[in-house]
Scaffold this active site. Structure first.
Site, mmCIF file in Angstrom:
data_model
loop_
_atom_site.group_PDB
_atom_site.id
_atom_site.type_symbol
_atom_site.label_atom_id
_atom_site.label_comp_id
_atom_site.label_asym_id
_atom_site.label_seq_id
_atom_site.Cartn_x
_atom_site.Cartn_y
_atom_site.Cartn_z
ATOM 1 N NE ARG A 250 -4.288 -1.486 2.037
ATOM 2 C CZ ARG A 250 -5.005 -1.908 3.073
ATOM 3 N NH1 ARG A 250 -4.667 -1.550 4.298
ATOM 4 N NH2 ARG A 250 -6.058 -2.681 2.886
ATOM 5 N N GLY A 251 2.142 1.113 0.215
ATOM 6 C CA GLY A 251 3.025 2.288 0.320
ATOM 7 C C GLY A 251 3.345 2.880 -1.040
ATOM 8 C CG LEU A 252 6.139 6.589 -2.999
ATOM 9 C CD1 LEU A 252 5.108 7.365 -3.790
ATOM 10 C CD2 LEU A 252 7.218 7.528 -2.455
ATOM 11 C CB VAL A 253 8.273 1.607 -2.919
ATOM 12 C CG1 VAL A 253 9.008 0.580 -3.776
ATOM 13 C CG2 VAL A 253 9.133 2.850 -2.707
ATOM 14 C CB SER B 188 16.929 4.673 2.209
ATOM 15 O OG SER B 188 16.974 6.072 2.053
ATOM 16 C CB SER B 189 20.367 7.433 -1.106
ATOM 17 O OG SER B 189 19.395 8.408 -0.722
ATOM 18 C CB CYS B 190 19.514 8.138 4.452
ATOM 19 S SG CYS B 190 18.658 6.755 5.174
ATOM 20 C CE1 TYR C 174 15.339 5.242 5.685
ATOM 21 C CE2 TYR C 174 13.711 3.958 6.906
ATOM 22 C CZ TYR C 174 14.233 4.400 5.699
ATOM 23 O OH TYR C 174 13.668 3.988 4.517
ATOM 24 C CE LYS D 125 15.363 0.406 4.452
ATOM 25 N NZ LYS D 125 14.161 -0.458 4.488
ATOM 26 C CG HIS E 9 10.285 12.062 1.896
ATOM 27 N ND1 HIS E 9 9.472 10.985 2.174
ATOM 28 C CD2 HIS E 9 11.511 11.734 2.374
ATOM 29 C CE1 HIS E 9 10.184 10.042 2.773
ATOM 30 N NE2 HIS E 9 11.421 10.480 2.907
ATOM 31 C CD1 TRP F 154 10.366 23.715 6.930
ATOM 32 C CD2 TRP F 154 10.773 21.507 7.069
ATOM 33 N NE1 TRP F 154 9.260 23.105 7.478
ATOM 34 C CE2 TRP F 154 9.478 21.767 7.588
ATOM 35 C CE3 TRP F 154 11.237 20.175 7.059
ATOM 36 C CZ2 TRP F 154 8.661 20.745 8.084
ATOM 37 C CZ3 TRP F 154 10.433 19.159 7.543
ATOM 38 C CH2 TRP F 154 9.156 19.444 8.056
ATOM 39 N NE ARG G 221 18.277 15.317 0.771
ATOM 40 C CZ ARG G 221 19.287 15.872 1.409
ATOM 41 N NH1 ARG G 221 20.351 16.306 0.715
ATOM 42 N NH2 ARG G 221 19.269 15.994 2.725
HETATM 43 O O1 GFB Z 1 12.807 15.101 1.865
HETATM 44 P P1 GFB Z 1 13.465 15.316 3.179
HETATM 45 O O2 GFB Z 1 12.620 15.389 4.394
HETATM 46 O O3 GFB Z 1 14.483 14.116 3.363
HETATM 47 O O4 GFB Z 1 14.361 16.668 3.155
HETATM 48 P P2 GFB Z 1 16.052 13.920 3.308
HETATM 49 C C1 GFB Z 1 15.149 16.983 2.042
HETATM 50 C C2 GFB Z 1 15.641 18.408 2.192
HETATM 51 O O5 GFB Z 1 14.519 19.270 1.913
HETATM 52 C C3 GFB Z 1 16.149 18.790 3.590
HETATM 53 C C4 GFB Z 1 14.461 20.293 2.906
HETATM 54 O O6 GFB Z 1 17.296 19.613 3.435
HETATM 55 C C5 GFB Z 1 14.987 19.608 4.154
HETATM 56 O O7 GFB Z 1 15.419 20.591 5.093
HETATM 57 N N1 GFB Z 1 13.071 20.773 3.023
HETATM 58 C C6 GFB Z 1 12.686 22.032 2.692
HETATM 59 C C7 GFB Z 1 12.000 20.086 3.453
HETATM 60 N N2 GFB Z 1 11.377 22.196 2.933
HETATM 61 C C8 GFB Z 1 10.919 21.001 3.408
HETATM 62 C C9 GFB Z 1 9.641 20.554 3.831
HETATM 63 O O8 GFB Z 1 8.643 21.301 3.839
HETATM 64 N N3 GFB Z 1 9.543 19.247 4.233
HETATM 65 C C10 GFB Z 1 10.626 18.404 4.236
HETATM 66 N N4 GFB Z 1 10.450 17.115 4.627
HETATM 67 N N5 GFB Z 1 11.880 18.795 3.855
HETATM 68 C C11 GFB Z 1 15.322 11.574 4.127
HETATM 69 C C12 GFB Z 1 15.663 10.651 5.265
HETATM 70 O O9 GFB Z 1 16.230 12.658 4.212
HETATM 71 O O10 GFB Z 1 15.532 10.947 2.865
HETATM 72 C C13 GFB Z 1 14.876 9.374 5.145
HETATM 73 O O11 GFB Z 1 15.390 11.311 6.495
HETATM 74 C C14 GFB Z 1 15.000 8.773 3.767
HETATM 75 O O12 GFB Z 1 15.352 8.477 6.102
HETATM 76 C C15 GFB Z 1 14.706 9.811 2.705
HETATM 77 O O13 GFB Z 1 16.302 8.292 3.595
HETATM 78 C C16 GFB Z 1 14.915 9.228 1.325
HETATM 79 O O14 GFB Z 1 16.437 13.612 1.900
HETATM 80 O O15 GFB Z 1 16.812 14.998 3.973
#
Ligand code: GFB
Length: 298
Positions: A17-20, A112-114, A141, A145, A184, A207, A214
């Protein structure tokens, strides 16, 4: 060598049911696989080994896409570390162990790439794993992984299990969560600009500093890569990165979303929010050498 998967093969998509998971179900159905096995959270708690063993004994999956997980963006990872490490450790441990106990032919585990060190050469080659400290905001996390990769490799080494691992990058697409706290960046920005336009607001808060880079892979491309790897990837001792090979800054991403959803609205960067990893661009040389490339551009 191409591994032929019969159209009536019993294929379990854990996390359907998830995104992937929902993208993998769509992709398999498109190809005519008619024997897909799924179990929702209330039918099967993947953290419960006894329940997972019972389910595997009853359903006998031959192929397993292990794409279930407790996932979220940087804020969710920072505020719910115990859930992120416990849930994800338990889910892959029970599914991998049950797959071994019940003779699953082949299993693909998604990380995950993290998992990669916060500071490492970019693009990040698979060999960079465990060569440096992890990004603090998602270390729990990432540890979970990483252990999933090592679990699959250990089961291959000790029991000869045909289990492989793939490491996707940041994902987006149908079925994503638009929750502003737990989601995200891409869906969050889409929602923020949509709501700002509806409210006639003049600016949207992004943020962090806007400088992190990314990579964004559409989930339908990832689903296609997972089916491709299930048929072709045979290196059980080495995980493989999955991505587009291109990244953008968060500022560029926000401007891209703004120009589509609400042209003219100002961006305001909230540096009190964490940036996370400065960059995490997986190197996709190995994947390209296998013959797979993404099709959907950001
Ligand atoms: O997508 P995101 O939460 O995941 O954040 P990560 C990516 C970047 O977007 C960070 C910025 O630098 C955030 O500060 N950002 C800007 C925001 N505005 C926003 C917002 O409104 N919401 C969010 N969420 N971010 C995740 C890992 O890291 O990547 C997970 O924490 C997983 O474990 C995922 O690996 C793929 O890319 O930073």
């Amino acid at each position: 060598m191409l591994i032929a998967i019969p159209l009536d093969a019993r294929i379990y998509v854990a996390g359907h049911r998830g995104l992937v998971g929902s993208a993998i179900v769509r992709r398999l159905r498109e190809e005519g696989f008619g024997n897909l096995l799924t179990a929702s959270r209330d039918q099967l708690d993947l953290r419960d080994q006894a329940a997972v063993n019972y389910w595997f004994k009853a359903n006998r999956p031959e192929y397993v896409f292990m794409v279930a997980g407790t996932v979220g963006g940087i804020h969710a990872n920072s505020t719910r570390p115990a859930e992120f490490i416990y849930d994800n450790l338990m889910m892959h441990a029970t599914v991998v162990h049950a797959s071994h106990l019940h003779g699953t032919k082949r299993l693909l585990y998604l990380g995950s790439s993290c998992i990669y060190p916060r500071e490492t050469a970019q693009p990040i080659r698979e060999e960079a794993l465990l060569t440096g400290l992890l990004e603090p905001t998602n270390e729990p996390y990432a540890i979970a992984k990483i252990s999933g990769i090592k679990l699959c490799q250990a089961y291959h080494r000790q029991y000869g299990c045909d289990f492989i691992s793939a490491m996707p990058t940041n994902l987006y697409g149908p079925g994503d969560t638009f929750d502003l706290e737990g989601g995200h960046v891409l869906p969050a920005l889409m929602r923020r600009f949509h709501e700002a336009r509806a409210a006639g607001a003049g600016e949207v808060t992004v943020w962090g500093s806007g400088t992190p880079r990314r990579e964004f892979l559409h989930v339908d491309d990832l689903a296609d890569a997972c089916v491709f790897l299930m048929r072709r990837y045979e290196n059980r001792d080495q995980h493989v990165n999955v991505g587009t090979g291109e990244d953008v800054t968060i500022r560029e991403l926000a401007e891209m979303v703004r120009d589509v959803v609400a042209p003219g609205i100002e961006l305001r960067f909230d540096s009190s929010k964490p940036d996370g990893m400065p960059r995490k661009l997986p190197d996709v040389t190995r994947l390209h050498a296998l013959g797979w490339r993404h099709r959907i551009e950001l």
